[in-house]
Write a protein that holds these residues in place. Structure first.
Motif, PDB file in Angstrom:
ATOM      1  N   TYR A  35      13.620 -44.796-110.049  1.00 37.72           N
ATOM      2  CA  TYR A  35      12.180 -44.872-110.291  1.00 37.72           C
ATOM      3  C   TYR A  35      11.641 -46.090-109.553  1.00 37.72           C
ATOM      4  N   VAL A  36      10.936 -45.849-108.444  1.00 35.54           N
ATOM      5  CA  VAL A  36      10.393 -46.927-107.623  1.00 35.54           C
ATOM      6  C   VAL A  36       8.985 -47.241-108.123  1.00 35.54           C
ATOM      7  N   ARG A  81       7.427 -40.522-119.355  1.00 40.33           N
ATOM      8  CA  ARG A  81       8.792 -40.727-119.832  1.00 40.33           C
ATOM      9  C   ARG A  81       9.720 -39.906-118.943  1.00 40.33           C
ATOM     10  N   LEU A  82      10.325 -40.556-117.980  1.00 39.88           N
ATOM     11  CA  LEU A  82      11.153 -39.827-117.022  1.00 39.88           C
ATOM     12  C   LEU A  82      12.319 -39.115-117.693  1.00 39.88           C
ATOM     13  N   ASP A  83      12.818 -39.687-118.812  1.00 36.93           N
ATOM     14  CA  ASP A  83      13.947 -39.052-119.494  1.00 36.93           C
ATOM     15  C   ASP A  83      13.569 -37.696-120.081  1.00 36.93           C
ATOM     16  N   ARG A  84      12.268 -37.447-120.235  1.00 40.23           N
ATOM     17  CA  ARG A  84      11.818 -36.156-120.747  1.00 40.23           C
ATOM     18  C   ARG A  84      11.471 -35.184-119.622  1.00 40.23           C
ATOM     19  N   HIS A  85      11.374 -35.684-118.405  1.00 42.68           N
ATOM     20  CA  HIS A  85      11.066 -34.835-117.255  1.00 42.68           C
ATOM     21  C   HIS A  85      12.319 -34.394-116.508  1.00 42.68           C
ATOM     22  N   PHE A  86      13.310 -35.275-116.462  1.00 43.74           N
ATOM     23  CA  PHE A  86      14.503 -35.002-115.668  1.00 43.74           C
ATOM     24  C   PHE A  86      15.704 -34.931-116.594  1.00 43.74           C
ATOM     25  N   TYR A  87      15.961 -33.741-117.071  1.00 45.37           N
ATOM     26  CA  TYR A  87      16.977 -33.520-118.095  1.00 45.37           C
ATOM     27  C   TYR A  87      18.370 -33.887-117.599  1.00 45.37           C
ATOM     28  N   GLY A  88      19.092 -34.646-118.403  1.00 48.00           N
ATOM     29  CA  GLY A  88      20.472 -34.961-118.117  1.00 48.00           C
ATOM     30  C   GLY A  88      20.684 -36.015-117.045  1.00 48.00           C
ATOM     31  N   GLU A 105      20.310 -39.838-115.132  1.00 42.42           N
ATOM     32  CA  GLU A 105      20.334 -41.253-115.464  1.00 42.42           C
ATOM     33  C   GLU A 105      19.390 -41.977-114.518  1.00 42.42           C
ATOM     34  N   PHE A 106      18.967 -43.192-114.927  1.00 44.42           N
ATOM     35  CA  PHE A 106      17.831 -43.811-114.245  1.00 44.42           C
ATOM     36  C   PHE A 106      18.094 -45.269-113.882  1.00 44.42           C
ATOM     37  N   ILE A 107      17.641 -45.614-112.689  1.00 47.38           N
ATOM     38  CA  ILE A 107      17.594 -47.001-112.233  1.00 47.38           C
ATOM     39  C   ILE A 107      16.134 -47.328-111.944  1.00 47.38           C
ATOM     40  N   LEU A 108      15.669 -48.462-112.428  1.00 50.56           N
ATOM     41  CA  LEU A 108      14.297 -48.894-112.176  1.00 50.56           C
ATOM     42  C   LEU A 108      14.292 -49.891-111.028  1.00 50.56           C
ATOM     43  N   VAL A 109      13.460 -49.617-110.024  1.00 50.00           N
ATOM     44  CA  VAL A 109      13.285 -50.524-108.897  1.00 50.00           C
ATOM     45  C   VAL A 109      11.852 -51.053-108.920  1.00 50.00           C
ATOM     46  N   ILE A 110      11.723 -52.374-108.998  1.00 49.55           N
ATOM     47  CA  ILE A 110      10.406 -53.009-108.929  1.00 49.55           C
ATOM     48  C   ILE A 110      10.172 -53.416-107.479  1.00 49.55           C
ATOM     49  N   ASN A 111       9.257 -52.719-106.802  1.00 52.73           N
ATOM     50  CA  ASN A 111       9.009 -52.937-105.383  1.00 52.73           C
ATOM     51  C   ASN A 111       7.805 -53.856-105.158  1.00 52.73           C
ATOM     52  N   HIS A 112       7.683 -54.315-103.925  1.00 53.71           N
ATOM     53  CA  HIS A 112       6.588 -55.194-103.491  1.00 53.71           C
ATOM     54  C   HIS A 112       6.662 -56.572-104.134  1.00 53.71           C
ATOM     55  N   GLN A 159      13.696 -46.564-126.981  1.00 53.98           N
ATOM     56  CA  GLN A 159      14.956 -45.825-126.865  1.00 53.98           C
ATOM     57  C   GLN A 159      15.099 -45.174-125.490  1.00 53.98           C
ATOM     58  N   MET A 160      14.635 -45.904-124.472  1.00 53.89           N
ATOM     59  CA  MET A 160      14.864 -45.509-123.087  1.00 53.89           C
ATOM     60  C   MET A 160      15.958 -46.402-122.530  1.00 53.89           C
ATOM     61  N   LYS A 161      16.622 -45.943-121.496  1.00 53.12           N
ATOM     62  CA  LYS A 161      17.729 -46.727-120.955  1.00 53.12           C
ATOM     63  C   LYS A 161      17.716 -46.697-119.438  1.00 53.12           C
ATOM     64  N   TRP A 162      17.770 -47.893-118.856  1.00 54.06           N
ATOM     65  CA  TRP A 162      17.961 -48.033-117.418  1.00 54.06           C
ATOM     66  C   TRP A 162      19.399 -48.453-117.165  1.00 54.06           C
ATOM     67  N   LEU A 163      20.070 -47.796-116.218  1.00 48.70           N
ATOM     68  CA  LEU A 163      21.392 -48.258-115.822  1.00 48.70           C
ATOM     69  C   LEU A 163      21.306 -49.667-115.244  1.00 48.70           C
ATOM     70  N   ASP A 164      20.204 -49.916-114.554  1.00 48.57           N
ATOM     71  CA  ASP A 164      19.967 -51.254-114.003  1.00 48.57           C
ATOM     72  C   ASP A 164      18.497 -51.367-113.630  1.00 48.57           C
ATOM     73  N   ILE A 165      18.017 -52.594-113.512  1.00 51.93           N
ATOM     74  CA  ILE A 165      16.663 -52.877-113.042  1.00 51.93           C
ATOM     75  C   ILE A 165      16.803 -53.805-111.846  1.00 51.93           C
TER      76      ILE A 165
END
Length: 350
Positions: A65-66, A79-86, A88-95, A120-126
């Motif tokens: 998620y950029v 809520r990306l966890d509700r859009h993309f079933y199954g 996992e997510f990494i959050l990238v803070i750009n700029h 109750q959301m989870k990022w593998l990393d930010i």
């Protein structure tokens, strides 16, 4: 016999039948559509915004998620966890190159983790990055490789989040040539682009439409100079009660109650900031809109909204893609701004 061919710049299907529609080329020997050709060679774009929705991707993917610093107040809109079933997510803070050096990125990441844990959301990393300068892109590539686990990776985010620039930078770092174009116009990417990555692929996806963009109010040649894409030295006004700051022709910030405060305005130099008394603000704005206060369009209308800020909380007021105001409560403020322009009030992350 029809030829099914896509533009190498934006991914749209090329066509020769209608010059007013996306993908137009004179003939199928061209690799870039008319709009991408003009962007690449003449830095010209067609006005208008593509209102693309959430991209469709495969299940059980690794989703990156950029999120631009300009859009950080909209981080929980979907809520990306509700859009993309199954997935996992990494959050990238750009700029992050647009932030002051004094900004504590670790503090920002810690607050983001606390916030998403409560939901109750989870990022593998930010991972904070600057796709433009390449800062921390190598660290991001290592993170993606570590978490890939034989999955395809998808870059997902709002229009103008810098996904395609990041895609280009990752490809460049891995010595891969790509043709996808990037720029200040929202919604340039129209279809999936991919490069090899690890055991699978890394995909760039079309940007998600975020309503209230400054691009909805002005042509490209005007709004391109308003969007924050470089480091901003904030203007700090020491305001008494009943003082206002006129922000170009886009908004008026009024400090109604709260004693005496230093309030910082993060806008680029193309946006004029003018301090005045509250009792004079609207008359002054009406008198000089289009001259002192610009860009102005006489067809635009404005709305007014009042906010009460809690004590001991630092807030950020984000005005579309053009800037941020930082203020600490206890206070009552009034915002007068273009009707429909995206304006959010959230607790500050930095």
């Amino acid at each position: 016999m029809s030829i099914d061919k896509k533009c190498q710049g934006c991914g749209v299907k090329l066509q020769t039948s209608d010059i007013t529609k996306l993908g137009y080329v004179l003939d199928m020997n061209h690799d870039l559509c008319k709009d991408c050709f003009n962007l690449k060679h003449y830095h010209k774009v067609k006005d208008g915004i593509d209102t693309a929705s959430m991209p469709v991707i495969e299940e059980n993917a690794l989703v990156v998620y950029v999120l631009s610093v300009n859009h950080i107040s909209e981080r929980l809109k979907y809520r990306l966890d509700r859009h993309f079933y199954g997935s996992e997510f990494i959050l990238v803070i750009n700029h992050i190159d647009t932030l002051e050096q004094s900004v504590n990125l670790n503090r920002m990441i810690h607050k983001l983790r606390e916030e998403t844990n409560r939901l109750q959301m989870k990022w593998l990393d930010i991972v904070p990055v600057s796709a433009k300068t390449g800062k921390y892109v190598n660290e991001l590539i290592e993170t993606l490789a570590y978490f890939q686990r034989n999955r395809n990776i998808y870059l997902v985010g709002y229009q103008n989040s810098g996904k395609s620039t990041l895609f280009q930078k990752i490809a460049q770092t891995n010595n891969i040539d790509v043709s996808v174009l990037a720029g200040k116009k929202p919604g340039l990417t129209q279809d999936l682009f991919d490069i090899p990555f690890g055991t699978k692929k890394l995909f760039d996806t079309p940007g998600i439409y975020l309503e209230g963009s400054i691009a909805e109010y002005y042509p490209f040649e005007i709004y391109k100079d308003l969007i924050v894409e470089q480091k901003i030295k904030p203007t700090i006004f020491q305001l008494n009660e009943s003082q206002s700051v006129i922000i170009g022709a886009q908004a008026i910030f009024s400090f109604l109650k709260g004693g005496f405060k230093g309030i910082s305005f993060h806008f680029n130099k193309s946006v004029s900031l003018h301090r005045t008394k509250y009792e004079n603000a609207y008359e002054l704005f009406d008198k000089h809109k289009g001259s002192l206060f610009k860009p102005y369009n006489e067809t635009h209308t404005y709305v007014k909204q009042t906010f009460k800020l809690n004590q001991d909380t630092k807030y950020e007021i984000t005005i579309s893609d053009i800037g941020v105001i930082h203020i600490k409560g206890d206070a009552i403020i009034e915002m007068y701004y273009l009707k429909g322009l995206r304006l959010t009030l959230t607790e500050s992350l930095y």
